[in-house]
Every structure is written in structure tokens, then in C-alpha cells.
Enzyme design. Structure first.
Site, PDB file in Angstrom:
ATOM      1  N   TYR A 135     -10.261   6.429   7.203  1.00 37.04           N
ATOM      2  CA  TYR A 135     -10.000   5.345   6.257  1.00 37.04           C
ATOM      3  C   TYR A 135      -8.993   4.346   6.806  1.00 37.04           C
ATOM      4  O   TYR A 135      -8.128   3.852   6.093  1.00 37.04           O
ATOM      5  CB  TYR A 135      -9.543   5.907   4.904  1.00 37.04           C
ATOM      6  CG  TYR A 135     -10.527   6.876   4.332  1.00 37.04           C
ATOM      7  CD1 TYR A 135     -11.722   6.429   3.783  1.00 37.04           C
ATOM      8  CD2 TYR A 135     -10.310   8.247   4.396  1.00 37.04           C
ATOM      9  CE1 TYR A 135     -12.664   7.312   3.295  1.00 37.04           C
ATOM     10  CE2 TYR A 135     -11.255   9.144   3.909  1.00 37.04           C
ATOM     11  CZ  TYR A 135     -12.424   8.673   3.360  1.00 37.04           C
ATOM     12  OH  TYR A 135     -13.357   9.550   2.883  1.00 37.04           O
ATOM     13  N   GLU A 177     -18.161  18.538   2.033  1.00 34.80           N
ATOM     14  CA  GLU A 177     -18.276  17.204   2.613  1.00 34.80           C
ATOM     15  C   GLU A 177     -16.914  16.663   3.064  1.00 34.80           C
ATOM     16  O   GLU A 177     -16.412  15.658   2.543  1.00 34.80           O
ATOM     17  CB  GLU A 177     -18.900  16.241   1.599  1.00 34.80           C
ATOM     18  CG  GLU A 177     -20.322  16.616   1.214  1.00 34.80           C
ATOM     19  CD  GLU A 177     -20.859  15.794   0.056  1.00 34.80           C
ATOM     20  OE1 GLU A 177     -22.083  15.812  -0.142  1.00 34.80           O
ATOM     21  OE2 GLU A 177     -20.052  15.133  -0.649  1.00 34.80           O
ATOM     22  N   ARG A 195      -4.085   1.627   4.461  1.00 29.23           N
ATOM     23  CA  ARG A 195      -3.694   2.772   3.630  1.00 29.23           C
ATOM     24  C   ARG A 195      -2.253   2.714   3.105  1.00 29.23           C
ATOM     25  O   ARG A 195      -2.018   3.011   1.927  1.00 29.23           O
ATOM     26  CB  ARG A 195      -3.916   4.093   4.380  1.00 29.23           C
ATOM     27  CG  ARG A 195      -5.379   4.365   4.714  1.00 29.23           C
ATOM     28  CD  ARG A 195      -5.605   5.812   5.141  1.00 29.23           C
ATOM     29  NE  ARG A 195      -5.612   6.698   3.991  1.00 29.23           N
ATOM     30  CZ  ARG A 195      -4.650   7.520   3.696  1.00 29.23           C
ATOM     31  NH1 ARG A 195      -3.568   7.604   4.467  1.00 29.23           N
ATOM     32  NH2 ARG A 195      -4.724   8.286   2.621  1.00 29.23           N
ATOM     33  N   CYS A 210       0.069 -12.765   6.404  1.00 32.75           N
ATOM     34  CA  CYS A 210       0.824 -13.570   5.448  1.00 32.75           C
ATOM     35  C   CYS A 210       0.773 -12.931   4.060  1.00 32.75           C
ATOM     36  O   CYS A 210       0.260 -13.496   3.093  1.00 32.75           O
ATOM     37  CB  CYS A 210       0.270 -14.992   5.413  1.00 32.75           C
ATOM     38  SG  CYS A 210       1.333 -16.148   4.536  1.00 32.75           S
ATOM     39  N   GLU A 211       1.236 -11.729   3.994  1.00 32.74           N
ATOM     40  CA  GLU A 211       1.405 -10.932   2.779  1.00 32.74           C
ATOM     41  C   GLU A 211       2.534  -9.945   3.069  1.00 32.74           C
ATOM     42  O   GLU A 211       2.984  -9.827   4.208  1.00 32.74           O
ATOM     43  CB  GLU A 211       0.133 -10.128   2.447  1.00 32.74           C
ATOM     44  CG  GLU A 211      -1.123 -10.934   2.241  1.00 32.74           C
ATOM     45  CD  GLU A 211      -1.242 -11.526   0.850  1.00 32.74           C
ATOM     46  OE1 GLU A 211      -0.371 -11.215   0.017  1.00 32.74           O
ATOM     47  OE2 GLU A 211      -2.196 -12.291   0.637  1.00 32.74           O
ATOM     48  N   TYR A 261      -2.758   2.609  -0.806  1.00 29.86           N
ATOM     49  CA  TYR A 261      -2.588   3.934  -1.399  1.00 29.86           C
ATOM     50  C   TYR A 261      -1.129   4.398  -1.437  1.00 29.86           C
ATOM     51  O   TYR A 261      -0.864   5.539  -1.821  1.00 29.86           O
ATOM     52  CB  TYR A 261      -3.378   4.980  -0.616  1.00 29.86           C
ATOM     53  CG  TYR A 261      -4.877   4.808  -0.648  1.00 29.86           C
ATOM     54  CD1 TYR A 261      -5.571   4.711  -1.848  1.00 29.86           C
ATOM     55  CD2 TYR A 261      -5.613   4.772   0.532  1.00 29.86           C
ATOM     56  CE1 TYR A 261      -6.946   4.574  -1.876  1.00 29.86           C
ATOM     57  CE2 TYR A 261      -6.998   4.627   0.518  1.00 29.86           C
ATOM     58  CZ  TYR A 261      -7.654   4.533  -0.690  1.00 29.86           C
ATOM     59  OH  TYR A 261      -9.019   4.391  -0.717  1.00 29.86           O
ATOM     60  N   GLY A 294     -12.062  16.703  -0.276  1.00 35.73           N
ATOM     61  CA  GLY A 294     -10.777  16.277  -0.813  1.00 35.73           C
ATOM     62  C   GLY A 294      -9.620  17.060  -0.243  1.00 35.73           C
ATOM     63  O   GLY A 294      -8.495  16.999  -0.760  1.00 35.73           O
TER      64      GLY A 294
END
Length: 412
Positions: free
Chosen positions: A367, A270, A309, A339-340, A313, A229
Site C-alpha cells: 500500500y 488472503e 500511508r 505543496c501540502e 492512515y 488483516g
């Protein structure tokens, strides 16, 4: 592709990126293996005071087989969350015992597949724990604990809070112990992961305290796994996890635990984003410049189908116009062709953008491609890896054949 680890460094400057964009086309992901190696060694060296240390790359960040092979040769282990990632790790040459499988909400059938592959397993709910104990009590496993700590740069990546779907709550330890006693299941380690993009090291220290308190009651453990993290910088002056302070505190606390425990067990981290995020560059071409009453849009040949992302996010990624370094700064909202409302950057100060220019979106190693899709029936882009001073195509751009490969035409 990978023969040895001399890993000759080549500066990833503007001209080189433009050359790659012209050679391979856009949109294009580019990964600098030297940066990956630097981040891996930085992590390893930061915690060099720990006698038994394992760094497992969290491969969900980027599962390209060549990146996995590269990290395997560096000596990394592998953190996986699906049986498919386990299989990719095995194809990349990882020893099964250097792969940890920490799934969430999967069936016992997928867990059984992991047993067949011989990898290490962390279980994170009581139901599967009980089923596994009845099925294979002699296969030692780890347990993922939910420490009830709110941490992470976004609510979607904060996974250690009380209502999280991840982990067994430490309030459920008595129930867990009863299952272990009833089944005879052997425990080899404890695991936690509270979230991603964590800059406050207190989150890690509080989590470690929870794991130490639980682990002291379980003899014959092999490891404690602190997950990851760690926050990486997204701008020049951005905050990041202070590894020096964290390693100093964690090392001292871990050594004290080992003394009290009576044996020197292994400590596992990790990292995923920490290792590969800054190695990545996403190159896109500008299709159109569009003016509205109050906004100037720079529309590019990509969208959230390739780079999710910022939309998912609310993540900030630096955007540079590498085609016009001497242009004056102007403000643009950089958007995609989906188309968004797929916005890469809102009202960004960028060197003047012209149609045909190449933009570089940074921190694109983690990611990004791994979360891509074929939405709007768009093809996924190419990936290139810079290794030993040369650029290698490590994933071809998709074609219509890829979109149709698994379609069954029933001739209506």
C-alpha cells in the site's frame, strides 16, 4: 526475470541500499524477494494442519507484475478487487480458477467481464446478487458476508462493522436466501474480511463463528474464505498477529465445522500486507534542512504522492539515515516536497541528517507504490526487486511523456 525459485539470499544492509540509491536514483522502492518468500511460507506453514488450504495474495497491496509472477511460482493464488487486477493476474500466469474477484460497488458489466475471464467471484450486495442470478445462474459464486465486527488498526481500514459498505449483512441472510431460491443461483463459498492491522485474534475467531453458522445451511460448498488483516510489526518491539495461537484455534474450529458439515472443504486466506510489507524499503534523498522556531525539518525528494500511508492512515514507518550511521541522534520532522502538509515522521529521533543524505523508510512493500499518484505533476518513482542475489529494475521512473501520454491537445 524469474527462472526457478532458488532465490539466493543477499543481506539488504545499509551499504547495499546506498549502492542501489546511487545506481537507480531516488526516490526508489526496493523489494526483497527473499522476505516475500519467507512470509508466504510462514503463512502456509502456520496453517499446515488444515488439509485443504489456499493462500491468495491480496494484490492490491502491490501489483507490480514481477511480484505477481514471483508469488505465482511459489504456488500462491490471487485475491483481486478490480477487473484490472484480474487482468494483471492473468498476465502474470495465474490460472483463472486460482484468482478470486471480490469487488465492491462495481457495475454488473464488470462482473460479466470477470465471468468471461473464468475467475472465481465473490459478490457483496443483494442488488448485484439478484442481477447476476438472472443473468447467469449456472456460474457458481461466493458471497461476502459482513459479520458486524469492528476490527482494524484504523477506522479507514476497519471494514466489517455494521455501517460498512462491504459485504452482505448476516441480518440479510433471509433476503439472500430468497434471491438464491428465485434465481437458482449456485453458491460455492462464503467470504469475510473485517479489517487490516488486526492484532487481536478474537476478531478472526468471532468472524469465523459467524461464517460457520451461515455456511452450515448451504450444501455443496467448496470453500470458506477468512480474508486477512494480519498485523505486521512496524518497530522492533511492535505487536503483531500471533499466527501460532490463531492457527491453533482456527484449525480446531475449522476441522470441527468440516465434521459437522460432512465434507472436507477448502479454507482460504488472503494476506497482502503480511506477505509484502516488510520486504519493501523506500529510499529518499534529503533536499534541505530547515530550521523554524521550534522544529527542524528534513525535506526530502518525495511526498504523499509516492508514500501516502503516514498521511492517510496516520501510519508509523521507521525512518533511518543510512548515510550517517555513526552520527549522533537528533530530532527531525521528516517532510516531503508536495505543496501540502506531507509529513513522513513527526519529531523523530534519527541519526544526524545532512543535506544530500539518503533516508530509508521501512515497511514500504504494501500500500505504498500501489497508492501513489502524480499529484503536483510529480513523476512516480522507480521500483527495484532483489532476486537471486541481483537487483533488477522492475518499473522505470516516469517522465514528462508519461504525464502527457493521454492528454488530448485541442490547440486552443
Amino acid at each position: 526475470m524469474i527462472h526457478g525459485l532458488e532465490n539466493k539470499s543477499v543481506p539488504v544492509h545499509r551499504e547495499y541500499l546506498i549502492k542501489l540509491a546511487k545506481k537507480y536514483g531516488t526516490p526508489l522502492y526496493v523489494y526483497d524477494s527473499c522476505k516475500i518468500r519467507k512470509q508466504y511460507l510462514k503463512m502456509k506453514n502456520a496453517f499446515s494442519g488444515i488439509k485443504n488450504l489456499i493462500i491468495n495474495y491480496a494484490c492490491k497491496a502491490n501489483t507490480n507484475l514481477n511480484i505477481l509472477k514471483f508469488l505465482q511460482k511459489l504456488g500462491s493464488g490471487l485475491d483481486t478487487v478490480s477487473i484490472q487486477e484480474v487482468e494483471l493476474g492473468l498476465k502474470a500466469g495465474f490460472n483463472p480458477r486460482k484468482i478470486i474477484f471480490t469487488p465492491n460497488c462495481v457495475s454488473i458489466q464488470e462482473i460479466k467481464q470477470a465471468v468471461e475471464f473464468g475467475v472465481r467471484i465473490n459478490l457483496d450486495n443483494l442488488s448485484i446478487l439478484e442481477q447476476f442470478g438472472e443473468y447467469n445462474p449456472d456460474y457458481a459464486i461466493g458471497i461476502r458476508i459482513n459479520p458486524h465486527i469492528m476490527a482494524g488498526g484504523n477506522s479507514k481500514i476497519s471494514v466489517g462493522h455494521i455501517d460498512s459498505k462491504f459485504g452482505i449483512s448476516y441480518y440479510q441472510i433471509p433476503h439472500m436466501k430468497r434471491i438464491l431460491k428465485n434465481t437458482g443461483l449456485k453458491i460455492e463459498g462464503f467470504h469475510m474480511h473485517t479489517g487490516s492491522d488486526i492484532s487481536d485474534i478474537q476478531a478472526f475467531l468471532l468472524g469465523s463463528q459467524v461464517l460457520f453458522q451461515i455456511a452450515i445451511d448451504f450444501p455443496n460448498l467448496d470453500y470458506i474464505d477468512f480474508g486477512s488483516g494480519f498485523r505486521v510489526p512496524y518497530t522492533k518491539n511492535d505487536v503483531k498477529t500471533d499466527l501460532t495461537s490463531l492457527s491453533s484455534s482456527i484449525t480446531e474450529k475449522f476441522e470441527d465445522f468440516c465434521k459437522n458439515y460432512g465434507s472436507q472443504i477448502t479454507l482460504i486466506f488472503e494476506p497482502g500486507k503480511f506477505i509484502v510489507s516488510e520486504s519493501g524499503y523506500f529510499l529518499v534523498s534529503v533536499n534541505v534542512i530547515k530550521h523554524t522556531i521550534s522544529t527542524v525539518f528534513a525535506g526530502v525528494d518525495s511526498g504523499f504522492n509516492h508514500f501516502l500511508r503516514p498521511m492517510f492512515y496516520d501510519a508509523y514507518h521507521c525512518i533511518e539515515n543510512i548515510s550517517n550511521p555513526n552520527g549522533r541522534f537528533r530530532f527531525y520532522t521528516v517532510v516531503g516536497y508536495i505543496c501540502e502538509s506531507d509529513t513522513f515522521g513527526l519529531n523523530r529521533k534519527v541519526k544526524e541528517i545532512r543535506e544530500g543524505d539518503i533516508l530509508c523508510i521501512k515497511n514500504a512493500g504494501a500500500y505504498c507504490f500501489s497508492m501513489s499518484s502524480n499529484y503536483n505533476s510529480r513523476y512516480r518513482p522507480s521500483e527495484v526487486m532483489i532476486f537471486n542475489g541481483k537487483d533488477f529494475l522492475i518499473r522505470k521512473r516516469e517522465t514528462m511523456q508519461d504525464l502527457l501520454r493521454n492528454i488530448v491537445d485541442i490547440h486552443i
